[in-house]
Design a protein around this motif. Structure first.
Motif, PDB file in Angstrom:
ATOM      1  N   ILE A 116       0.856  -1.182   0.000  1.00 46.96           N
ATOM      2  CA  ILE A 116       0.000   0.000   0.000  1.00 46.96           C
ATOM      3  C   ILE A 116       0.893   1.233   0.000  1.00 46.96           C
ATOM      4  CG2 ILE A 116      -1.806   1.249   1.239  1.00 46.96           C
ATOM      5  CD1 ILE A 116      -2.542  -1.491   2.536  1.00 46.96           C
ATOM      6  N   LYS A 117       0.734   2.062  -1.019  1.00 47.61           N
ATOM      7  CA  LYS A 117       1.516   3.295  -1.122  1.00 47.61           C
ATOM      8  C   LYS A 117       0.553   4.488  -1.090  1.00 47.61           C
ATOM      9  CE  LYS A 117       5.150   1.041  -3.818  1.00 47.61           C
ATOM     10  NZ  LYS A 117       6.295   1.347  -2.964  1.00 47.61           N
ATOM     11  N   THR A 118       1.075   5.680  -1.173  1.00 51.00           N
ATOM     12  CA  THR A 118       0.215   6.869  -1.164  1.00 51.00           C
ATOM     13  C   THR A 118      -0.656   6.887  -2.421  1.00 51.00           C
ATOM     14  OG1 THR A 118       1.907   8.088   0.048  1.00 51.00           O
ATOM     15  CG2 THR A 118       0.184   9.380  -1.008  1.00 51.00           C
ATOM     16  N   ASP A 119      -1.984   6.808  -2.213  1.00 58.33           N
ATOM     17  CA  ASP A 119      -2.971   6.837  -3.303  1.00 58.33           C
ATOM     18  C   ASP A 119      -2.769   5.711  -4.318  1.00 58.33           C
ATOM     19  OD1 ASP A 119      -4.032   9.125  -2.154  1.00 58.33           O
ATOM     20  OD2 ASP A 119      -2.822  10.475  -3.375  1.00 58.33           O
ATOM     21  N   MET A 120      -2.159   4.622  -3.890  1.00 67.93           N
ATOM     22  CA  MET A 120      -1.904   3.532  -4.836  1.00 67.93           C
ATOM     23  C   MET A 120      -1.730   2.179  -4.136  1.00 67.93           C
ATOM     24  SD  MET A 120       1.283   3.118  -7.473  1.00 67.93           S
ATOM     25  CE  MET A 120       0.811   4.485  -8.507  1.00 67.93           C
ATOM     26  N   ILE A 121      -2.178   1.130  -4.822  1.00 63.15           N
ATOM     27  CA  ILE A 121      -1.897  -0.249  -4.382  1.00 63.15           C
ATOM     28  C   ILE A 121      -1.002  -0.882  -5.432  1.00 63.15           C
ATOM     29  CG2 ILE A 121      -2.876  -2.524  -3.861  1.00 63.15           C
ATOM     30  CD1 ILE A 121      -5.533  -1.002  -3.262  1.00 63.15           C
TER      31      ILE A 121
END
Length: 215
Positions: A132-137
């Motif tokens: 899980i990243k900032t505004d992204m999977i």
């Protein structure tokens, strides 16, 4: 269902007067009680399903993604605003050897799903994961064999092969026609006007005899 049957048998027993009928009902009552006793306990609802059904909002299917690959992994990038604020357990990915499905629960009141079936090549379930990243999977599918993938799924591969076969025809003019048709179908209004103009001019030249008719 068995409990309802038992209750009805008990009720009939209280009304029955003839010994033979009472014996039959008593035997049936005993049989039902034994069946109920031996029944396995009801299975708990699948936790993910239970949580999903208890959440508000509705489920959205994710269609937009990007992907690339390294020698060992195929990487799928899915943009979802604010996903990093969710508890980690709200982002679930289930892998099989040739598929994966993603479930994101309760992101701004909605659930999000994405499913990939018939992956082009087998993946390692144990070696695959999600980040899980900032505004992204980021979904990381571990390749079973270190080889280049031309596309993500078998369906994409078949679609590309059919498209290629349409252009790789023995008749060069037919291949050109297929390319023009594709450009026309996918082009904007300006592209369509340009192709139409070229087509009209080509036909006019043929009628004037500037171009042999068999070309």
């Amino acid at each position: 269902q068995l409990q309802k049957d038992l209750e009805e048998v008990k009720e009939l027993l209280t009304k029955a007067t003839r010994k033979r009928v009472r014996d039959v009902l008593a035997a049936e009552k005993q049989k039902l009680e034994l069946e109920i006793k031996n029944q396995p306990p009801p299975k708990p609802k699948d936790v993910a399903e239970e949580e999903k059904s208890s959440l508000g909002g509705y489920t959205v299917k994710i269609n937009n993604y990007g992907w690339d690959q390294s020698d060992k992994f195929v990487k799928i990038y899915i943009s979802l605003n604010g996903v990093q604020k969710l508890p980690a357990e709200n982002v679930q990915v289930n892998f099989t050897e040739r598929s994966f499905d993603l479930l994101v629960k309760n992101l701004n009141g909605k659930n999000y799903t994405m499913t990939f079936n018939n992956l082009l090549k087998p993946i390692s379930v144990e070696g695959s994961s999600r980040k899980i990243k900032t505004d992204m999977i980021l979904v990381m599918c571990k390749k079973k064999r270190e080889e280049k993938w031309d596309c993500l799924t078998q369906v994409e591969k078949e679609s590309k092969e059919k498209e290629k076969a349409a252009y790789d025809t023995a008749d060069p003019s037919e291949g050109l026609m297929n390319i023009l048709k594709k450009m026309y179908a996918e082009g904007d209004d300006e592209m369509k006007r340009t192709i139409n103009k070229a087509w009209v001019e080509s036909r006019e030249k043929q009628y004037k005899g500037d171009i042999p008719m068999d070309i």
